[in-house]
Scaffold this active site. Structure first.
Site, PDB file in Angstrom:
ATOM      1  N   ARG A 194       0.824  -1.217   0.000  1.00  0.00           N
ATOM      2  CA  ARG A 194       0.000   0.000   0.000  1.00  0.00           C
ATOM      3  C   ARG A 194       0.861   1.271   0.000  1.00  0.00           C
ATOM      4  O   ARG A 194       0.470   2.281  -0.563  1.00  0.00           O
ATOM      5  CB  ARG A 194      -0.941  -0.003   1.197  1.00  0.00           C
TER       6      ARG A 194
ATOM      7  N   GLY B 252     -13.800  -3.078  -0.210  1.00  0.00           N
ATOM      8  CA  GLY B 252     -15.170  -2.581  -0.079  1.00  0.00           C
ATOM      9  C   GLY B 252     -15.522  -1.478  -1.066  1.00  0.00           C
ATOM     10  O   GLY B 252     -16.636  -1.445  -1.598  1.00  0.00           O
TER      11      GLY B 252
ATOM     12  N   LYS C 133     -21.333 -16.482  -1.547  1.00  0.00           N
ATOM     13  CA  LYS C 133     -22.758 -16.322  -1.268  1.00  0.00           C
ATOM     14  C   LYS C 133     -23.446 -15.275  -2.133  1.00  0.00           C
ATOM     15  O   LYS C 133     -22.884 -14.225  -2.414  1.00  0.00           O
ATOM     16  CB  LYS C 133     -22.932 -15.906   0.196  1.00  0.00           C
TER      17      LYS C 133
ATOM     18  N   GLY D 282     -11.030  -9.366  -2.375  1.00  0.00           N
ATOM     19  CA  GLY D 282      -9.934  -9.988  -1.648  1.00  0.00           C
ATOM     20  C   GLY D 282      -9.548 -11.356  -2.178  1.00  0.00           C
ATOM     21  O   GLY D 282      -8.393 -11.610  -2.531  1.00  0.00           O
TER      22      GLY D 282
HETATM   23  P1  ADP Z   1     -14.071 -11.973  -2.966  1.00  0.00           P
HETATM   24  O1  ADP Z   1     -13.303 -11.892  -1.667  1.00  0.00           O
HETATM   25  O2  ADP Z   1     -13.162 -11.932  -4.150  1.00  0.00           O
HETATM   26  O3  ADP Z   1     -15.175 -10.947  -3.050  1.00  0.00           O
HETATM   27  P2  ADP Z   1     -15.793 -14.067  -1.941  1.00  0.00           P
HETATM   28  O4  ADP Z   1     -15.298 -13.782  -0.562  1.00  0.00           O
HETATM   29  O5  ADP Z   1     -17.189 -13.698  -2.261  1.00  0.00           O
HETATM   30  O6  ADP Z   1     -14.783 -13.415  -3.019  1.00  0.00           O
HETATM   31  O7  ADP Z   1     -15.698 -15.629  -2.242  1.00  0.00           O
HETATM   32  C1  ADP Z   1     -14.523 -16.376  -2.105  1.00  0.00           C
HETATM   33  C2  ADP Z   1     -14.788 -17.695  -1.430  1.00  0.00           C
HETATM   34  O8  ADP Z   1     -15.783 -18.451  -2.100  1.00  0.00           O
HETATM   35  C3  ADP Z   1     -13.555 -18.559  -1.418  1.00  0.00           C
HETATM   36  O9  ADP Z   1     -13.188 -18.808  -0.069  1.00  0.00           O
HETATM   37  C4  ADP Z   1     -13.978 -19.840  -2.122  1.00  0.00           C
HETATM   38  O10 ADP Z   1     -13.451 -21.011  -1.543  1.00  0.00           O
HETATM   39  C5  ADP Z   1     -15.473 -19.815  -1.940  1.00  0.00           C
HETATM   40  N1  ADP Z   1     -16.140 -20.667  -2.919  1.00  0.00           N
HETATM   41  C6  ADP Z   1     -16.170 -20.518  -4.253  1.00  0.00           C
HETATM   42  N2  ADP Z   1     -16.844 -21.522  -4.825  1.00  0.00           N
HETATM   43  C7  ADP Z   1     -17.258 -22.348  -3.835  1.00  0.00           C
HETATM   44  C8  ADP Z   1     -18.005 -23.549  -3.777  1.00  0.00           C
HETATM   45  N3  ADP Z   1     -18.477 -24.128  -4.890  1.00  0.00           N
HETATM   46  N4  ADP Z   1     -18.232 -24.113  -2.566  1.00  0.00           N
HETATM   47  C9  ADP Z   1     -17.749 -23.540  -1.444  1.00  0.00           C
HETATM   48  N5  ADP Z   1     -17.042 -22.400  -1.420  1.00  0.00           N
HETATM   49  C10 ADP Z   1     -16.797 -21.809  -2.601  1.00  0.00           C
END
Ligand code: ADP
Ligand code: MG
Length: 397
Positions: A36, A377, A197, A354
């Site tokens: 950073r 965020g 999710k 992230g």
């Molecule tokens: P970001 O941080 O890039 O916004 P998220 O936090 O929304 O992404 O999602 C990342 C997480 O989603 C990872 O820990 C990954 O393991 C999980 N994930 C992706 N696909 C699946 C799946 N089919 N089942 C369980 N976990 C999953």
């Protein structure tokens, strides 16, 4: 774009209040990752070269409006000096006579670092009085903290209205990349949304279906969409209570003529661990005792086809459980396809989040994307179509 850059400002002899994000990890008093700091270095260098004095404003940790010595910015001085290649003069206040004296005492080619803005309750309240006291220390305001721009705080919002204001180099790069991806993008535009999710990314999905030509849905959230279509997803990560919401998003997409790509084949396993025994089956054939951990090769081929046609790609969220091989395969393949087209000059690719940044690094492709946002965020709120107060204040200035 309605905001100014450092190029529009006369910096010679000026005191430039620079809002930065140097919220770096520190262990036993030592900075363990100076990324950073390095990202704001061009802004500091340009101000010094033009004969101005950079006066850094930053938050650190969560002191919640009180002086908490554990989150003082003072221990960052040696690391900042190493990154900037210039002396850094620290002041244990971010307003008032002590700060004024420190700035007055700073020699040429010196950077001033003011104490943690969050030591004052007025910071997170976007308090006009605090902003006024800080504004009295400078001639120009430069915001280089895009990652803090989704918060209306005194040092990110109110202050911008009190002085001639501009974006720093990092902010400028980030806003330009985001504008190219969703503001006035080259079409077709494809968005990839994955991750865990649906519930954490509802606003994002809702905004994207009205803006992009194709939306690729992957990761755990794809399971929720499959289930909403009446498909049995076994023991997969799935938010069954979001089924109605998922169907609403699909309806909205249809009305906006946004094509949706869901997995057509899936990689399933009985255990969530690296190297778990797995098989590839059609999307509607998940065994009752298994969970979906990745998209299959037919889906990957379809994603590649969509990418081939696209001119702009925006990506948040991995396509599968990328942390555990081999369930990183779809994420890696899609990342490599995007990287290939970007290198060939036919695709503008922007990604953030992230886990997404971690996944693209793991795939060895992060360097080849047009822009990788580390803003967390702020990046997600921008993808949701929200107005970022820190950016709006720059535009109003
Ligand atoms: P970001 O941080 O890039 O916004 P998220 O936090 O929304 O992404 O999602 C990342 C997480 O989603 C990872 O820990 C990954 O393991 C999980 N994930 C992706 N696909 C699946 C799946 N089919 N089942 C369980 N976990 C999953
Ligand atoms: Mg995450």
């Amino acid at each position: 774009m309605g905001w100014k850059t450092l190029d529009d400002m006369d910096l010679a002899g000026k005191r430039v209040l620079v809002r930065v994000d140097i919220n770096v990890p520190v262990e036993n008093g030592t900075v363990t990752d100076d990324t950073r700091m390095r990202r704001v270095a061009p802004t500091i260098a340009d101000i010094l070269t033009a004969g101005g004095t950079p006066i850094l404003l930053a938050h650190f940790g969560r002191p919640k409006g009180q002086v908490v010595p554990e989150v003082s910015l003072r221990p960052l001085v040696p690391a900042l000096e190493a990154v900037f290649g210039a002396p850094v003069l620290f002041c244990a206040d971010c307003r008032g006579p002590a700060a004024e004296a420190a700035i007055g005492a700073a020699g040429a080619d010196t950077v001033v670092l003011l104490e943690n803005t969050r030591f004052y309750p007025g910071e997170e309240k976007n308090d006009a009085t605090l902003a006024g006291e800080v504004a009295a220390l400078g001639d120009i305001y430069c915001n280089d903290a895009f990652s803090a721009a989704h918060r209306a705080h005194a040092s990110t919002e109110a202050l911008a209205h009190l002085l001639p204001a501009c974006a720093g180099r990092l902010m400028q790069a980030e806003l330009s990349a985001l504008e190219a991806a969703l503001g006035a993008p080259k079409r077709p535009v494809v968005a990839v949304v994955g991750g865990a999710k649906v519930s954490t990314k509802l606003d994002l999905l809702g905004n994207l279906v009205s803006k992009v030509d194709t939306l690729v849905i992957g990761g755990g959230m794809a399971n929720t969409f499959l289930a909403a279509k009446g498909i049995n997803v076994g023991k997969s990560l799935c938010e069954h209570d979001m089924a109605d919401t998922a169907r609403e998003i699909l309806t909205k997409a249809q009305a906006a003529t946004c094509a949706i790509l869901l997995p057509v084949d899936i990689v399933v396993a009985r255990e969530f661990k690296a190297g778990a025994e797995h098989e590839t089956v059609p999307a509607d054939a998940c065994p009752a005792d298994a969970m979906i951990l990745d998209a299959g090769p037919k889906t990957v081929a379809r994603i590649a086809d969509v990418f081939e046609d696209a001119r702009t790609l925006i990506w948040n969220g991995p396509m599968g459980a990328f942390e555990i091989a081999p369930f990183d395969a779809a994420t890696n393949a899609a990342a490599q396809q995007a990287a290939k087209q970007t290198k060939a000059g036919t695709l503008i690719s922007v990604a953030g989040g992230g886990d997404t940044v971690a996944a693209l690094n793991q795939a060895g492709t992060a360097e080849d994307f047009t822009y990788i946002s580390t803003a967390g965020g702020a990046f997600l709120e921008w993808m949701e179509g929200k107005t970022l107060p820190g950016v709006a204040a720059l535009e109003a200035s």
